[in-house]
Scaffold this motif. Structure first.
Motif, short mmCIF file in Angstrom:
data_model
loop_
_atom_site.label_atom_id
_atom_site.label_comp_id
_atom_site.label_asym_id
_atom_site.label_seq_id
_atom_site.Cartn_x
_atom_site.Cartn_y
_atom_site.Cartn_z
N GLY A 6 16.56 5.76 28.36
CA GLY A 6 15.52 4.83 27.92
C GLY A 6 14.24 4.80 28.73
O GLY A 6 13.33 4.03 28.42
N GLN A 7 14.14 5.60 29.77
CA GLN A 7 12.88 5.68 30.51
C GLN A 7 11.81 6.33 29.63
O GLN A 7 12.10 7.22 28.83
CB GLN A 7 13.03 6.53 31.76
CG GLN A 7 13.95 6.01 32.83
CD GLN A 7 13.99 6.99 34.00
OE1 GLN A 7 12.97 7.27 34.61
NE2 GLN A 7 15.17 7.52 34.28
N VAL A 8 10.57 5.90 29.82
CA VAL A 8 9.44 6.53 29.15
C VAL A 8 8.40 6.88 30.22
O VAL A 8 7.88 5.99 30.90
CB VAL A 8 8.81 5.61 28.09
CG1 VAL A 8 7.62 6.31 27.42
CG2 VAL A 8 9.83 5.20 27.04
N VAL A 9 8.14 8.15 30.36
CA VAL A 9 7.15 8.62 31.34
C VAL A 9 5.99 9.23 30.56
O VAL A 9 6.18 10.15 29.76
CB VAL A 9 7.77 9.67 32.29
CG1 VAL A 9 6.72 10.19 33.27
CG2 VAL A 9 8.94 9.05 33.05
N THR A 10 4.80 8.70 30.79
CA THR A 10 3.62 9.13 30.03
C THR A 10 2.48 9.47 30.97
O THR A 10 2.30 8.82 32.00
CB THR A 10 3.16 8.00 29.08
OG1 THR A 10 4.25 7.61 28.25
CG2 THR A 10 2.01 8.46 28.21
N THR A 11 1.72 10.48 30.61
CA THR A 11 0.52 10.81 31.36
C THR A 11 -0.52 11.43 30.43
O THR A 11 -0.20 11.83 29.30
CB THR A 11 0.83 11.78 32.52
OG1 THR A 11 -0.32 11.86 33.39
CG2 THR A 11 1.16 13.18 32.01
N GLU A 12 -1.77 11.47 30.89
CA GLU A 12 -2.85 12.06 30.12
C GLU A 12 -3.64 13.04 30.97
O GLU A 12 -3.80 12.85 32.18
CB GLU A 12 -3.81 10.97 29.60
CG GLU A 12 -3.22 10.09 28.53
CD GLU A 12 -4.21 9.06 28.03
OE1 GLU A 12 -5.24 8.83 28.71
OE2 GLU A 12 -3.97 8.50 26.95
N PHE A 13 -4.12 14.10 30.32
CA PHE A 13 -5.02 15.05 30.95
C PHE A 13 -6.29 15.11 30.11
O PHE A 13 -6.22 15.30 28.89
CB PHE A 13 -4.38 16.44 31.01
CG PHE A 13 -3.18 16.52 31.92
CD1 PHE A 13 -3.32 16.84 33.26
CD2 PHE A 13 -1.90 16.28 31.41
CE1 PHE A 13 -2.21 16.91 34.09
CE2 PHE A 13 -0.79 16.35 32.24
CZ PHE A 13 -0.95 16.68 33.58
N ASP A 14 -7.43 14.95 30.74
CA ASP A 14 -8.69 15.00 30.03
C ASP A 14 -9.21 16.43 30.04
O ASP A 14 -9.79 16.89 31.03
CB ASP A 14 -9.71 14.06 30.69
CG ASP A 14 -10.95 13.86 29.83
OD1 ASP A 14 -11.14 14.66 28.88
OD2 ASP A 14 -11.73 12.93 30.12
N LEU A 15 -9.01 17.12 28.95
CA LEU A 15 -9.42 18.53 28.87
C LEU A 15 -10.93 18.70 28.74
O LEU A 15 -11.42 19.83 28.75
CB LEU A 15 -8.70 19.22 27.70
CG LEU A 15 -7.17 19.29 27.84
CD1 LEU A 15 -6.57 20.01 26.63
CD2 LEU A 15 -6.76 19.98 29.13
N ARG A 16 -11.65 17.58 28.67
CA ARG A 16 -13.11 17.66 28.71
C ARG A 16 -13.59 17.86 30.15
O ARG A 16 -14.73 18.23 30.38
CB ARG A 16 -13.72 16.38 28.13
CG ARG A 16 -13.44 16.18 26.64
CD ARG A 16 -13.77 14.79 26.20
NE ARG A 16 -12.93 13.79 26.88
CZ ARG A 16 -12.86 12.52 26.50
NH1 ARG A 16 -13.58 12.09 25.47
NH2 ARG A 16 -12.07 11.68 27.15
N LYS A 17 -12.70 17.59 31.11
CA LYS A 17 -13.07 17.67 32.52
C LYS A 17 -12.37 18.81 33.25
O LYS A 17 -12.76 19.17 34.36
CB LYS A 17 -12.78 16.35 33.21
CG LYS A 17 -13.59 15.19 32.64
CD LYS A 17 -13.24 13.89 33.33
CE LYS A 17 -14.05 12.73 32.75
NZ LYS A 17 -13.70 11.43 33.38
N LEU A 18 -11.29 19.33 32.68
CA LEU A 18 -10.57 20.43 33.30
C LEU A 18 -11.09 21.76 32.77
O LEU A 18 -11.48 21.86 31.61
CB LEU A 18 -9.06 20.31 33.04
CG LEU A 18 -8.38 19.08 33.63
CD1 LEU A 18 -6.91 19.05 33.20
CD2 LEU A 18 -8.49 19.06 35.14
N ARG A 19 -11.01 22.79 33.57
CA ARG A 19 -11.48 24.11 33.13
C ARG A 19 -10.34 24.91 32.52
O ARG A 19 -9.22 24.78 32.89
CB ARG A 19 -12.06 24.88 34.31
CG ARG A 19 -13.37 24.28 34.82
CD ARG A 19 -13.94 25.07 35.92
NE ARG A 19 -14.35 26.41 35.45
CZ ARG A 19 -14.66 27.42 36.26
NH1 ARG A 19 -14.64 27.27 37.55
NH2 ARG A 19 -15.03 28.59 35.75
#
Length: 199
Positions: free
Chosen positions: A186-199
C-alpha cells in the motif's frame, strides 16, 4: 537481464500542452562528444549533472523500500556510459553506442527487500507485484521492460531488483514526467522530473 511480458499496470495520464523539446534528441555529434567528455571527467561536475536525474527515498517503517527512481534522457545516457566505462573508452565508442539506440528514454526503478519484506520464498521477479505508472503527454506503454535481480555480495541472497522501462523519445514531450510506484503493502512513492529543464 531478463526481458518478458510486462504485467505491471501502467497508467499514463494525458496532459494538455505540447511544447518543443528541451531535453535533447536526436543528439548532434558535438553533443555526444560534449556528453562523453563530461562523463569521462568522473569528477564533481559529472556527479552534479547525473544527480539531477535521480530521486532517492528514505527507508519506510515497514515493507519494501522503493529506493530510487531515475529518468535517463539520451544525453544523460551518454554521460553515464562514459562515467561507468573502463579506461580506454573513447569518444568514437560513445558515438557508436549512441547511434545504436539514439532515441530512447529509460525510467529506472530500484526496489530493495527489507527485514519486514524479506527474501524468504520470494521469487526473483517479485517486482511484478508492484504497480508502476508513468504520467506524461499521451497514453503510452513502454517499448521494452527488463529487470535485473539484485543479490548480496558473498552470500548471494536476493536483496532487491532494478526495473528498466524503455520509451521512444517520440512518446515523451518536454514537460513534467510523473512516475508513481505502488507497493504490494500500500505504499505510494511518487516523483516528478521536469524535462523542460533537463537535457
Amino acid at each position: 537481464m531478463r526481458c518478458g511480458k510486462f504485467p505491471i499496470a501502467l497508467l499514463v495520464v494525458a496532459q494538455v500542452a505540447q511544447s518543443a523539446a528541451a531535453y535533447e534528441y536526436p543528439l548532434s555529434s558535438s553533443a555526444v562528444r560534449e556528453a562523453y567528455f563530461l562523463g569521462s571527467r568522473k569528477d564533481e561536475k559529472t556527479t552534479e549533472f547525473l544527480a539531477q536525474y535521480v530521486r532517492r527515498f528514505p527507508l519506510p517503517a515497514s515493507g519494501p523500500h522503493v529506493a530510487e527512481i531515475e529518468v535517463r534522457t539520451p544525453l544523460q545516457q551518454v554521460v553515464k556510459r562514459a562515467k561507468d566505462a573502463l579506461p580506454g573508452y573513447s569518444a568514437f565508442q560513445a558515438q557508436k553506442e549512441y547511434q545504436a539506440n539514439p532515441d530512447r528514454i529509460v525510467v529506472r526503478v530500484r526496489v530493495y527487500l527489507t527485514p519486514t519484506y524479506g527474501s524468504y520464498n520470494r521469487p526473483k521477479d517479485f517486482w511484478h507485484d508492484f504497480k508502476i505508472s508513468v504520467a506524461h503527454h499521451d497514453a503510452l506503454e513502454p517499448k521494452k521492460v527488463t529487470s535485473d535481480p539484485q543479490y548480496s555480495i558473498g552470500i548471494g541472497d536476493l536483496i532487491g531488483a532494478e526495473v528498466l522501462l524503455e520509451f521512444d523519445t517520440s512518446q515523451i514531450a518536454s514537460e513534467l514526467l510523473r512516475i508513481e510506484v505502488r507497493t504490494p503493502d500500500g505504499q505510494v512513492v511518487t516523483t516528478e522530473f521536469d524535462l523542460r529543464k533537463l537535457r
